[in-house]
Motif scaffolding. Sequence first.
Motif, PDB file in Angstrom:
ATOM      1  N   MET A  16      38.026  24.031  45.910  1.00 46.82           N
ATOM      2  CA  MET A  16      37.440  22.752  45.478  1.00 46.82           C
ATOM      3  C   MET A  16      38.343  21.576  45.809  1.00 46.82           C
ATOM      4  O   MET A  16      39.569  21.703  45.794  1.00 46.82           O
ATOM      5  N   SER A  17      37.715  20.446  46.063  1.00 52.87           N
ATOM      6  CA  SER A  17      38.458  19.187  46.187  1.00 52.87           C
ATOM      7  C   SER A  17      38.913  18.786  44.781  1.00 52.87           C
ATOM      8  O   SER A  17      38.459  19.356  43.781  1.00 52.87           O
ATOM      9  N   GLY A  18      39.764  17.803  44.709  1.00 53.41           N
ATOM     10  CA  GLY A  18      40.203  17.312  43.406  1.00 53.41           C
ATOM     11  C   GLY A  18      39.038  16.816  42.565  1.00 53.41           C
ATOM     12  O   GLY A  18      38.954  17.094  41.358  1.00 53.41           O
ATOM     13  N   THR A  19      38.109  16.099  43.184  1.00 52.18           N
ATOM     14  CA  THR A  19      36.946  15.578  42.468  1.00 52.18           C
ATOM     15  C   THR A  19      36.062  16.709  41.958  1.00 52.18           C
ATOM     16  O   THR A  19      35.604  16.677  40.812  1.00 52.18           O
ATOM     17  N   GLU A  20      35.823  17.717  42.794  1.00 56.26           N
ATOM     18  CA  GLU A  20      34.997  18.858  42.385  1.00 56.26           C
ATOM     19  C   GLU A  20      35.671  19.636  41.260  1.00 56.26           C
ATOM     20  O   GLU A  20      35.009  20.070  40.313  1.00 56.26           O
ATOM     21  N   ARG A  21      36.970  19.807  41.379  1.00 51.81           N
ATOM     22  CA  ARG A  21      37.712  20.539  40.348  1.00 51.81           C
ATOM     23  C   ARG A  21      37.645  19.819  39.012  1.00 51.81           C
ATOM     24  O   ARG A  21      37.420  20.424  37.964  1.00 51.81           O
ATOM     25  N   ASN A  22      37.803  18.495  39.033  1.00 50.95           N
ATOM     26  CA  ASN A  22      37.706  17.716  37.793  1.00 50.95           C
ATOM     27  C   ASN A  22      36.310  17.815  37.187  1.00 50.95           C
ATOM     28  O   ASN A  22      36.160  17.935  35.964  1.00 50.95           O
ATOM     29  N   ALA A  23      35.276  17.756  38.027  1.00 54.64           N
ATOM     30  CA  ALA A  23      33.898  17.867  37.537  1.00 54.64           C
ATOM     31  C   ALA A  23      33.667  19.244  36.921  1.00 54.64           C
ATOM     32  O   ALA A  23      33.030  19.363  35.868  1.00 54.64           O
TER      33      ALA A  23
ATOM     34  N   LYS B  80      29.190  28.441  37.600  1.00 50.04           N
ATOM     35  CA  LYS B  80      29.537  27.053  37.928  1.00 50.04           C
ATOM     36  C   LYS B  80      30.699  27.021  38.923  1.00 50.04           C
ATOM     37  O   LYS B  80      30.674  26.267  39.899  1.00 50.04           O
ATOM     38  N   LEU B  81      31.702  27.838  38.648  1.00 50.78           N
ATOM     39  CA  LEU B  81      32.878  27.885  39.517  1.00 50.78           C
ATOM     40  C   LEU B  81      32.517  28.371  40.913  1.00 50.78           C
ATOM     41  O   LEU B  81      32.858  27.733  41.918  1.00 50.78           O
ATOM     42  N   VAL B  82      31.811  29.487  40.986  1.00 48.70           N
ATOM     43  CA  VAL B  82      31.446  30.052  42.287  1.00 48.70           C
ATOM     44  C   VAL B  82      30.519  29.099  43.039  1.00 48.70           C
ATOM     45  O   VAL B  82      30.667  28.902  44.254  1.00 48.70           O
ATOM     46  N   ALA B  83      29.588  28.466  42.339  1.00 48.39           N
ATOM     47  CA  ALA B  83      28.663  27.531  42.995  1.00 48.39           C
ATOM     48  C   ALA B  83      29.411  26.360  43.638  1.00 48.39           C
ATOM     49  O   ALA B  83      29.007  25.878  44.699  1.00 48.39           O
ATOM     50  N   LYS B  84      30.493  25.907  43.011  1.00 46.06           N
ATOM     51  CA  LYS B  84      31.277  24.804  43.574  1.00 46.06           C
ATOM     52  C   LYS B  84      31.987  25.219  44.860  1.00 46.06           C
ATOM     53  O   LYS B  84      32.300  24.371  45.694  1.00 46.06           O
ATOM     54  N   CYS B  85      32.269  26.518  45.016  1.00 50.32           N
ATOM     55  CA  CYS B  85      33.083  27.003  46.139  1.00 50.32           C
ATOM     56  C   CYS B  85      32.283  27.725  47.215  1.00 50.32           C
ATOM     57  O   CYS B  85      32.765  27.854  48.346  1.00 50.32           O
ATOM     58  N   LEU B  86      31.118  28.231  46.904  1.00 53.21           N
ATOM     59  CA  LEU B  86      30.335  29.043  47.835  1.00 53.21           C
ATOM     60  C   LEU B  86      29.687  28.145  48.888  1.00 53.21           C
ATOM     61  O   LEU B  86      28.873  27.286  48.570  1.00 53.21           O
ATOM     62  N   VAL B  87      30.085  28.348  50.156  1.00 55.70           N
ATOM     63  CA  VAL B  87      29.608  27.499  51.245  1.00 55.70           C
ATOM     64  C   VAL B  87      29.080  28.350  52.396  1.00 55.70           C
ATOM     65  O   VAL B  87      29.376  29.538  52.494  1.00 55.70           O
ATOM     66  N   GLY B  88      28.310  27.700  53.256  1.00 56.41           N
ATOM     67  CA  GLY B  88      27.821  28.354  54.455  1.00 56.41           C
ATOM     68  C   GLY B  88      28.802  28.168  55.603  1.00 56.41           C
ATOM     69  O   GLY B  88      29.895  27.613  55.440  1.00 56.41           O
ATOM     70  N   GLU B  89      28.395  28.608  56.784  1.00 51.41           N
ATOM     71  CA  GLU B  89      29.247  28.475  57.969  1.00 51.41           C
ATOM     72  C   GLU B  89      29.590  27.017  58.265  1.00 51.41           C
ATOM     73  O   GLU B  89      30.625  26.721  58.855  1.00 51.41           O
ATOM     74  N   ASP B  90      28.723  26.098  57.834  1.00 49.94           N
ATOM     75  CA  ASP B  90      28.938  24.668  58.051  1.00 49.94           C
ATOM     76  C   ASP B  90      29.809  24.035  56.965  1.00 49.94           C
ATOM     77  O   ASP B  90      30.021  22.830  56.950  1.00 49.94           O
ATOM     78  N   PHE B  91      30.303  24.864  56.024  1.00 43.41           N
ATOM     79  CA  PHE B  91      31.130  24.432  54.900  1.00 43.41           C
ATOM     80  C   PHE B  91      30.390  23.529  53.924  1.00 43.41           C
ATOM     81  O   PHE B  91      31.005  22.828  53.130  1.00 43.41           O
ATOM     82  N   GLU B  92      29.065  23.573  53.941  1.00 41.17           N
ATOM     83  CA  GLU B  92      28.243  22.857  52.965  1.00 41.17           C
ATOM     84  C   GLU B  92      27.908  23.832  51.832  1.00 41.17           C
ATOM     85  O   GLU B  92      27.632  25.006  52.077  1.00 41.17           O
TER      86      GLU B  92
END
Length: 133
Positions: A34-41, A66-78
């Motif tokens: 997570m980015s700092g902003t995502e981690r704070n949220a 919630k934690l996994v959803a913030k970090c789980l990304v596709g090949e495009d990192f979205e």
Amino acid sequence: MALLSKDQITTADDRAWEDVPVPEWGGTVRLLGMSGTERNAYQSSLVVLGPNGSVQKMNMADQLAKLVAKCLVGEDFERLFTDKEVKALGAKNGAVLERLGTVCQRLSGLRKEDVEDAAGKSEPTPSDASTTD
């Protein structure tokens, strides 16, 4: 070593990621720290404040999802799951979410030892120890 400029800092690719096999789901997933902003949220979503602004209780509902959803990304990192889709992810196997959550914590600096290191509370490593008596 030269000091970094604002541009160098903002353009640095500093977020760690890892591809993790999930045999229960029939494949591999990508987790991005997570980015700092995502981690704070994420951390704010776990706290319920009382009327005076003090912490009233912890909101542990779907905390792994919630934690996994913030970090789980596709090949495009979205992100694959939005905050509104956490419930769907939370319905998955708890052992899988726990395993993925452990990786998310490590990648995002959320483990107890990461927090202690940042606060300077961890035990010194042998290379940190003084050699004087």
